[in-house]
Design a protein around this motif. Structure first.
Motif, PDB file in Angstrom:
ATOM      1  N   PRO A 175       0.803  -1.227   0.000  1.00 21.44           N
ATOM      2  CA  PRO A 175       0.000   0.000   0.000  1.00 21.44           C
ATOM      3  C   PRO A 175       0.833   1.272   0.000  1.00 21.44           C
ATOM      4  N   ASP A 176       0.298   2.278  -0.655  1.00 22.13           N
ATOM      5  CA  ASP A 176       0.899   3.613  -0.674  1.00 22.13           C
ATOM      6  C   ASP A 176       0.353   4.366   0.537  1.00 22.13           C
ATOM      7  N   LEU A 177       1.210   4.682   1.487  1.00 25.89           N
ATOM      8  CA  LEU A 177       0.780   5.335   2.723  1.00 25.89           C
ATOM      9  C   LEU A 177       1.065   6.830   2.736  1.00 25.89           C
ATOM     10  N   ARG A 178       1.286   7.412   1.559  1.00 24.98           N
ATOM     11  CA  ARG A 178       1.429   8.867   1.508  1.00 24.98           C
ATOM     12  C   ARG A 178       0.091   9.561   1.765  1.00 24.98           C
ATOM     13  N   PHE A 179      -0.975   8.796   1.722  1.00 27.94           N
ATOM     14  CA  PHE A 179      -2.317   9.326   1.954  1.00 27.94           C
ATOM     15  C   PHE A 179      -3.128   8.223   2.620  1.00 27.94           C
ATOM     16  N   GLN A 180      -4.285   8.577   3.148  1.00 32.99           N
ATOM     17  CA  GLN A 180      -5.103   7.601   3.850  1.00 32.99           C
ATOM     18  C   GLN A 180      -6.122   6.930   2.928  1.00 32.99           C
ATOM     19  N   LEU A 181      -7.360   7.402   2.892  1.00 36.03           N
ATOM     20  CA  LEU A 181      -8.419   6.743   2.119  1.00 36.03           C
ATOM     21  C   LEU A 181      -8.527   5.263   2.454  1.00 36.03           C
ATOM     22  N   PRO A 182      -8.719   4.932   3.732  1.00 36.49           N
ATOM     23  CA  PRO A 182      -8.805   3.519   4.107  1.00 36.49           C
ATOM     24  C   PRO A 182     -10.095   2.867   3.610  1.00 36.49           C
ATOM     25  N   ILE A 183     -10.029   1.569   3.424  1.00 33.01           N
ATOM     26  CA  ILE A 183     -11.206   0.780   3.050  1.00 33.01           C
ATOM     27  C   ILE A 183     -11.914   0.358   4.330  1.00 33.01           C
ATOM     28  N   ILE A 184     -13.225   0.527   4.359  1.00 37.67           N
ATOM     29  CA  ILE A 184     -14.001   0.243   5.567  1.00 37.67           C
ATOM     30  C   ILE A 184     -15.056  -0.818   5.259  1.00 37.67           C
ATOM     31  N   ASP A 185     -15.153  -1.810   6.126  1.00 38.51           N
ATOM     32  CA  ASP A 185     -16.118  -2.896   5.931  1.00 38.51           C
ATOM     33  C   ASP A 185     -17.502  -2.486   6.435  1.00 38.51           C
ATOM     34  N   VAL A 186     -18.518  -2.654   5.577  1.00 36.08           N
ATOM     35  CA  VAL A 186     -19.903  -2.328   5.957  1.00 36.08           C
ATOM     36  C   VAL A 186     -20.817  -3.513   5.665  1.00 36.08           C
ATOM     37  N   THR A 187     -20.234  -4.707   5.595  1.00 32.97           N
ATOM     38  CA  THR A 187     -21.006  -5.892   5.233  1.00 32.97           C
ATOM     39  C   THR A 187     -22.192  -6.101   6.168  1.00 32.97           C
ATOM     40  N   ASP A 188     -21.976  -5.935   7.473  1.00 34.87           N
ATOM     41  CA  ASP A 188     -23.061  -6.165   8.431  1.00 34.87           C
ATOM     42  C   ASP A 188     -24.204  -5.187   8.237  1.00 34.87           C
ATOM     43  N   LEU A 189     -23.896  -3.962   7.844  1.00 34.05           N
ATOM     44  CA  LEU A 189     -24.937  -2.952   7.626  1.00 34.05           C
ATOM     45  C   LEU A 189     -25.647  -3.178   6.294  1.00 34.05           C
ATOM     46  N   ALA A 190     -24.893  -3.617   5.282  1.00 30.86           N
ATOM     47  CA  ALA A 190     -25.473  -3.835   3.963  1.00 30.86           C
ATOM     48  C   ALA A 190     -26.357  -5.079   3.917  1.00 30.86           C
ATOM     49  N   ALA A 191     -26.054  -6.045   4.779  1.00 26.33           N
ATOM     50  CA  ALA A 191     -26.789  -7.314   4.746  1.00 26.33           C
ATOM     51  C   ALA A 191     -28.272  -7.137   5.059  1.00 26.33           C
ATOM     52  N   GLY A 192     -28.600  -6.101   5.808  1.00 31.13           N
ATOM     53  CA  GLY A 192     -29.989  -5.920   6.209  1.00 31.13           C
ATOM     54  C   GLY A 192     -30.788  -4.983   5.337  1.00 31.13           C
ATOM     55  N   CYS A 193     -30.164  -4.398   4.303  1.00 30.78           N
ATOM     56  CA  CYS A 193     -30.890  -3.449   3.454  1.00 30.78           C
ATOM     57  C   CYS A 193     -31.697  -4.198   2.397  1.00 30.78           C
ATOM     58  N   SER A 194     -32.466  -3.446   1.601  1.00 25.21           N
ATOM     59  CA  SER A 194     -33.290  -4.085   0.578  1.00 25.21           C
ATOM     60  C   SER A 194     -32.663  -3.997  -0.816  1.00 25.21           C
ATOM     61  N   PHE A 195     -31.432  -3.525  -0.907  1.00 25.85           N
ATOM     62  CA  PHE A 195     -30.737  -3.446  -2.196  1.00 25.85           C
ATOM     63  C   PHE A 195     -30.315  -4.855  -2.594  1.00 25.85           C
ATOM     64  N   SER A 196     -30.892  -5.375  -3.671  1.00 29.25           N
ATOM     65  CA  SER A 196     -30.713  -6.787  -4.031  1.00 29.25           C
ATOM     66  C   SER A 196     -29.253  -7.153  -4.282  1.00 29.25           C
ATOM     67  N   VAL A 197     -28.478  -6.239  -4.856  1.00 29.82           N
ATOM     68  CA  VAL A 197     -27.082  -6.533  -5.141  1.00 29.82           C
ATOM     69  C   VAL A 197     -26.327  -6.783  -3.840  1.00 29.82           C
ATOM     70  N   PHE A 198     -26.495  -5.890  -2.869  1.00 24.92           N
ATOM     71  CA  PHE A 198     -25.821  -6.054  -1.582  1.00 24.92           C
ATOM     72  C   PHE A 198     -26.303  -7.305  -0.869  1.00 24.92           C
ATOM     73  N   ARG A 199     -27.616  -7.510  -0.859  1.00 25.45           N
ATOM     74  CA  ARG A 199     -28.179  -8.666  -0.153  1.00 25.45           C
ATOM     75  C   ARG A 199     -27.676  -9.974  -0.750  1.00 25.45           C
ATOM     76  N   SER A 200     -27.660 -10.041  -2.082  1.00 24.66           N
ATOM     77  CA  SER A 200     -27.220 -11.257  -2.754  1.00 24.66           C
ATOM     78  C   SER A 200     -25.764 -11.575  -2.444  1.00 24.66           C
ATOM     79  N   VAL A 201     -24.914 -10.559  -2.483  1.00 22.77           N
ATOM     80  CA  VAL A 201     -23.498 -10.748  -2.185  1.00 22.77           C
ATOM     81  C   VAL A 201     -23.318 -11.249  -0.755  1.00 22.77           C
ATOM     82  N   CYS A 202     -24.015 -10.628   0.176  1.00 28.73           N
ATOM     83  CA  CYS A 202     -23.903 -11.019   1.589  1.00 28.73           C
ATOM     84  C   CYS A 202     -24.419 -12.435   1.812  1.00 28.73           C
ATOM     85  N   ASP A 203     -25.522 -12.789   1.150  1.00 31.32           N
ATOM     86  CA  ASP A 203     -26.083 -14.137   1.293  1.00 31.32           C
ATOM     87  C   ASP A 203     -25.130 -15.208   0.785  1.00 31.32           C
TER      88      ASP A 203
END
Length: 297
Positions: free
Chosen positions: A48-76
């Protein structure tokens, strides 16, 4: 009788000396260290290039409960949903967003969802139709998003999401001019996986080579859970470029034989191909390791 810490300490001294000689600059801070898993999860890259931040953040637990089919399907299916918050970028143009989306597709993603938080606090995104106000607030809080920010998502298998967001992170950094050529950020990446699964061969293979010493506490997993075994291997990274790598080598006959067996070699194959080395271990090979520069880089 070196161990990994001995080598990392001397490597840091050496690189600081080289840097001082050829740039005239002192590096006073110790080199930060990230394990391979930390680097891949936080930055989507093992260099990784650490001259800057822009970290990746996991939101799988939050996305799993939404009604967006793409997110739900991936989580399932056991995939993940992760995101990057491009601070102050809610004013990205449609062309810039389309370019980032096309880039995401080229990295193996199937698309790129996003949320723009307008300066007045208005949330502009297709995702507003699939998240309740409470769910959206939890999502933005997790991302640390405030008015003026732009959040981009990737939802797929872990490997695809890491690759996609790792590259999009660099793309966003280039758009924002965050890769300062006058800034230098060294890093040690440690604890690489001992094995990786080959879809082509349908078996685990060595990530580096079969002579890297695993951590002693991980030897018990060589046959039961190979993906869990960590190698005593390390890289030196500068501004997103691997300068070289090294490892502690196996010096024990029993461990080397187990390593070959875990990779599927029969006793006869081990003797025919590596007998000269395995047999030599019985005479007392000392613990040893080192580092090789990537001179071509």
């Amino acid at each position: 009788f070196v161990d990994q810490e001995d080598i990392l300490v001397h490597l840091e001294k050496m690189f600081k000396h080289i840097f001082k000689v050829y740039t005239g600059q002192d590096i006073s801070d110790p080199f930060p260290r990230l394990t391979w898993h930390e680097a891949m999860d936080r930055y989507g890259s093992d260099k990784p290039d650490l001259r800057f931040q822009l970290p990746i953040i996991d939101v799988t637990d939050l996305a799993a409960g939404c009604s967006f089919s793409v997110f739900r399907s991936v989580c399932d299916k056991g995939g993940v949903v992760r995101a990057i918050n491009a601070k102050g970028c809610a004013n990205f143009t449609r062309t810039q967003i389309e370019t980032l989306t096309e880039n995401a597709l080229s990295y193996g993603a199937k698309g790129m969802a996003w949320i723009a938080v307008r300066p007045d606090g208005e949330i502009y995104s297709i995702l507003t139709k699939y998240f309740t106000e409470e769910e959206m607030r939890a999502l933005l809080d997790r991302m640390g998003a405030v008015p003026g920010d732009f959040v981009l998502f990737s939802a797929d298998t872990l490997a695809t999401v890491r690759r996609t967001l790792g590259n999009l992170r660099l793309d966003v950094a280039d758009i924002l001019g965050l890769r300062d050529k006058e800034k230098f950020s060294f890093l040690f990446v440690t604890d690489f996986p001992q094995f990786e699964y080959s879809e082509e061969e349908k078996r685990f293979v060595s990530t580096h080579h079969p002579f890297t010493m695993p951590y002693p506490e991980d030897v018990q997993y060589l046959f039961t859970d190979p993906g869990r075994v960590r190698a005593q291997a390390y890289d030196v990274v500068l501004n997103g470029i691997e300068l070289g790598s090294g490892s502690i080598r196996i010096h024990r006959q029993d461990v080397q034989e187990k390593m070959f067996a875990a990779l599927g070699f029969s006793g006869e194959e081990i003797e025919n191909r590596f007998g000269f080395m395995v047999n030599a271990f019985q005479y007392g090979t000392p613990p040893h390791g080192g580092f090789a520069f990537g001179l071509d880089r």
